[in-house]
Design a protein around this motif. Sequence first.
Motif, mmCIF file in Angstrom:
data_model
loop_
_atom_site.group_PDB
_atom_site.id
_atom_site.type_symbol
_atom_site.label_atom_id
_atom_site.label_comp_id
_atom_site.label_asym_id
_atom_site.label_seq_id
_atom_site.Cartn_x
_atom_site.Cartn_y
_atom_site.Cartn_z
ATOM 1 N N PHE A 159 0.806 -1.221 0.000
ATOM 2 C CA PHE A 159 0.000 0.000 0.000
ATOM 3 C C PHE A 159 0.842 1.276 0.000
ATOM 4 O O PHE A 159 0.389 2.341 -0.441
ATOM 5 C CB PHE A 159 -0.951 0.010 1.202
ATOM 6 N N LEU A 160 2.088 1.185 0.477
ATOM 7 C CA LEU A 160 2.923 2.383 0.518
ATOM 8 C C LEU A 160 3.325 2.857 -0.884
ATOM 9 O O LEU A 160 3.736 4.018 -1.037
ATOM 10 C CB LEU A 160 4.171 2.136 1.370
ATOM 11 N N ASP A 161 3.197 2.006 -1.867
ATOM 12 C CA ASP A 161 3.450 2.464 -3.238
ATOM 13 C C ASP A 161 2.502 3.605 -3.599
ATOM 14 O O ASP A 161 2.899 4.579 -4.250
ATOM 15 C CB ASP A 161 3.253 1.318 -4.232
ATOM 16 N N THR A 162 1.252 3.467 -3.186
ATOM 17 C CA THR A 162 0.271 4.517 -3.460
ATOM 18 C C THR A 162 0.588 5.759 -2.643
ATOM 19 O O THR A 162 0.563 6.890 -3.163
ATOM 20 C CB THR A 162 -1.147 4.017 -3.136
ATOM 21 N N ASN A 163 0.899 5.565 -1.367
ATOM 22 C CA ASN A 163 1.188 6.714 -0.498
ATOM 23 C C ASN A 163 2.439 7.465 -0.946
ATOM 24 O O ASN A 163 2.484 8.705 -0.884
ATOM 25 C CB ASN A 163 1.373 6.240 0.942
ATOM 26 N N LEU A 164 3.454 6.721 -1.385
ATOM 27 C CA LEU A 164 4.741 7.333 -1.714
ATOM 28 C C LEU A 164 4.922 7.561 -3.215
ATOM 29 O O LEU A 164 5.964 8.067 -3.635
ATOM 30 C CB LEU A 164 5.880 6.433 -1.197
ATOM 31 N N ARG A 165 3.933 7.158 -4.005
ATOM 32 C CA ARG A 165 3.942 7.375 -5.458
ATOM 33 C C ARG A 165 5.160 6.735 -6.139
ATOM 34 O O ARG A 165 5.849 7.350 -6.937
ATOM 35 C CB ARG A 165 3.872 8.879 -5.777
ATOM 36 N N ASN A 166 5.393 5.501 -5.782
ATOM 37 C CA ASN A 166 6.408 4.709 -6.481
ATOM 38 C C ASN A 166 5.937 3.259 -6.510
ATOM 39 O O ASN A 166 4.793 2.978 -6.171
ATOM 40 C CB ASN A 166 7.788 4.858 -5.817
ATOM 41 N N ASP A 167 6.789 2.357 -6.930
ATOM 42 C CA ASP A 167 6.413 0.939 -6.956
ATOM 43 C C ASP A 167 7.456 0.076 -6.251
ATOM 44 O O ASP A 167 7.573 -1.116 -6.523
ATOM 45 C CB ASP A 167 6.216 0.462 -8.396
ATOM 46 N N ALA A 168 8.211 0.688 -5.335
ATOM 47 C CA ALA A 168 9.306 -0.027 -4.676
ATOM 48 C C ALA A 168 8.810 -1.141 -3.758
ATOM 49 O O ALA A 168 9.469 -2.182 -3.632
ATOM 50 C CB ALA A 168 10.177 0.953 -3.894
ATOM 51 N N SER A 169 7.667 -0.946 -3.111
ATOM 52 C CA SER A 169 7.139 -2.002 -2.239
ATOM 53 C C SER A 169 6.789 -3.240 -3.053
ATOM 54 O O SER A 169 7.110 -4.374 -2.670
ATOM 55 C CB SER A 169 5.895 -1.504 -1.494
ATOM 56 N N PHE A 170 6.143 -3.011 -4.189
ATOM 57 C CA PHE A 170 5.759 -4.123 -5.054
ATOM 58 C C PHE A 170 6.987 -4.833 -5.594
ATOM 59 O O PHE A 170 7.083 -6.068 -5.544
ATOM 60 C CB PHE A 170 4.892 -3.605 -6.199
ATOM 61 N N ARG A 171 7.957 -4.084 -6.106
ATOM 62 C CA ARG A 171 9.147 -4.714 -6.694
ATOM 63 C C ARG A 171 9.961 -5.461 -5.639
ATOM 64 O O ARG A 171 10.506 -6.539 -5.904
ATOM 65 C CB ARG A 171 10.009 -3.658 -7.396
ATOM 66 N N ALA A 172 10.035 -4.887 -4.432
ATOM 67 C CA ALA A 172 10.754 -5.581 -3.357
ATOM 68 C C ALA A 172 10.024 -6.860 -2.968
ATOM 69 O O ALA A 172 10.656 -7.888 -2.682
ATOM 70 C CB ALA A 172 10.903 -4.660 -2.152
ATOM 71 N N GLY A 173 8.690 -6.806 -2.959
ATOM 72 C CA GLY A 173 7.917 -8.005 -2.661
ATOM 73 C C GLY A 173 8.114 -9.086 -3.703
ATOM 74 O O GLY A 173 8.245 -10.275 -3.375
ATOM 75 N N VAL A 174 8.130 -8.682 -4.976
ATOM 76 C CA VAL A 174 8.374 -9.634 -6.062
ATOM 77 C C VAL A 174 9.764 -10.255 -5.916
ATOM 78 O O VAL A 174 9.947 -11.470 -6.059
ATOM 79 C CB VAL A 174 8.233 -8.935 -7.433
ATOM 80 N N ALA A 175 10.756 -9.414 -5.620
ATOM 81 C CA ALA A 175 12.130 -9.896 -5.476
ATOM 82 C C ALA A 175 12.250 -10.882 -4.319
ATOM 83 O O ALA A 175 12.899 -11.930 -4.440
ATOM 84 C CB ALA A 175 13.077 -8.726 -5.283
ATOM 85 N N ALA A 176 11.634 -10.551 -3.182
ATOM 86 C CA ALA A 176 11.719 -11.438 -2.020
ATOM 87 C C ALA A 176 11.053 -12.779 -2.314
ATOM 88 O O ALA A 176 11.567 -13.841 -1.940
ATOM 89 C CB ALA A 176 11.072 -10.771 -0.808
ATOM 90 N N ALA A 177 9.908 -12.732 -3.005
ATOM 91 C CA ALA A 177 9.234 -13.982 -3.368
ATOM 92 C C ALA A 177 10.085 -14.788 -4.347
ATOM 93 O O ALA A 177 10.122 -16.025 -4.279
ATOM 94 C CB ALA A 177 7.859 -13.679 -3.964
ATOM 95 N N CYS A 178 10.777 -14.099 -5.256
ATOM 96 C CA CYS A 178 11.686 -14.793 -6.180
ATOM 97 C C CYS A 178 12.868 -15.407 -5.419
ATOM 98 O O CYS A 178 13.386 -16.457 -5.806
ATOM 99 C CB CYS A 178 12.191 -13.821 -7.249
ATOM 100 N N ALA A 179 13.287 -14.739 -4.348
ATOM 101 C CA ALA A 179 14.357 -15.310 -3.518
ATOM 102 C C ALA A 179 13.894 -16.613 -2.883
ATOM 103 O O ALA A 179 14.692 -17.548 -2.705
ATOM 104 C CB ALA A 179 14.777 -14.310 -2.444
ATOM 105 N N ASP A 180 12.602 -16.707 -2.555
ATOM 106 C CA ASP A 180 12.083 -17.973 -2.037
ATOM 107 C C ASP A 180 12.116 -19.041 -3.121
ATOM 108 O O ASP A 180 12.427 -20.210 -2.850
ATOM 109 C CB ASP A 180 10.657 -17.789 -1.512
#
Length: 287
Positions: A159-180
């Motif tokens: 949700f912070l992507d919307t608040n902060l007007r970026n997509d870093a939360s989403f990309r970090a989430g994707v990366a962490a899931a890829c690390a799994d």
Amino acid sequence: MLLPDRRAPPTRDRTFPRSRPRGDTGMTKRTQVPKAGGRREQLRQQAAAAAARRRRNRILVTAVSIVVAAVLVVGVVVLVQGLRGRASEVAGVVPPNANAERSGIVVNPGVAAEGAPVFALYQDYQCPACKSFEDNFGPTVAQMAEAGEIQLEYRTMTFLDTNLRNDASFRAGVAAACADVAGHYSAYHDVVYANQPAQEGTGYSDHQLLTEFPEQAGITGDALSTFKACYRGEDTASFVRGTDAAAGGAGVTGTPTITVDGQRLELSQLSSPEQLPALVQQLAAAS
């Protein structure tokens, strides 16, 4: 003796031809009557021309039909490919250690004792309060997970992507899931928080997520290739969107939020890491 004949010489005929209208050659024009054979030839030519027109029309119709059919085939192929692409996106890649509901990733799969409480931590990788919790309570939580006292699950929100007007939360989430997917979730998770920018909203660069963080997390060889391919293709994007949606459906509106077997743990009750195990047991017993 004969006398010469003195009669006047005969008068020549000076009659001139009758004048004719200008342009009249004096020739009588005869009307040309077509012969029967000529009429038949004319009809034959007309029939041949009509047949030629019909052939041209058939060729034109056939050509148009072929073009239309080709366009339809191309359209169907594009549509099928698009549907396959959307279906692939919807299905995506589910991390191997996702929980049964696909609402999070189990950090210690197969380690928790039977009946151990589910310790679910809702997080956003851009959340400063989440980093603060990780810095202060993360080691204790990790120890409890390693000992099998809890089943530790990280449930990622964006949700912070919307608040902060970026997509870093989403990309970090994707990366962490890829690390799994690559078998290094917990280490990568810790590296992301260790490198969270001091200024909220700065976010994470693709270079950090793709190159620097996996190196710091010790991801190498085939695992690194797997991780990079997964991240570049956003293979876990649907999964991350799903965990965010599931968190919203569970009524979680901020991070960090912790539940123990569905019971919310009030962070205001925690003043030190030593209190955490006892508080977890109390909530587990009350659930």
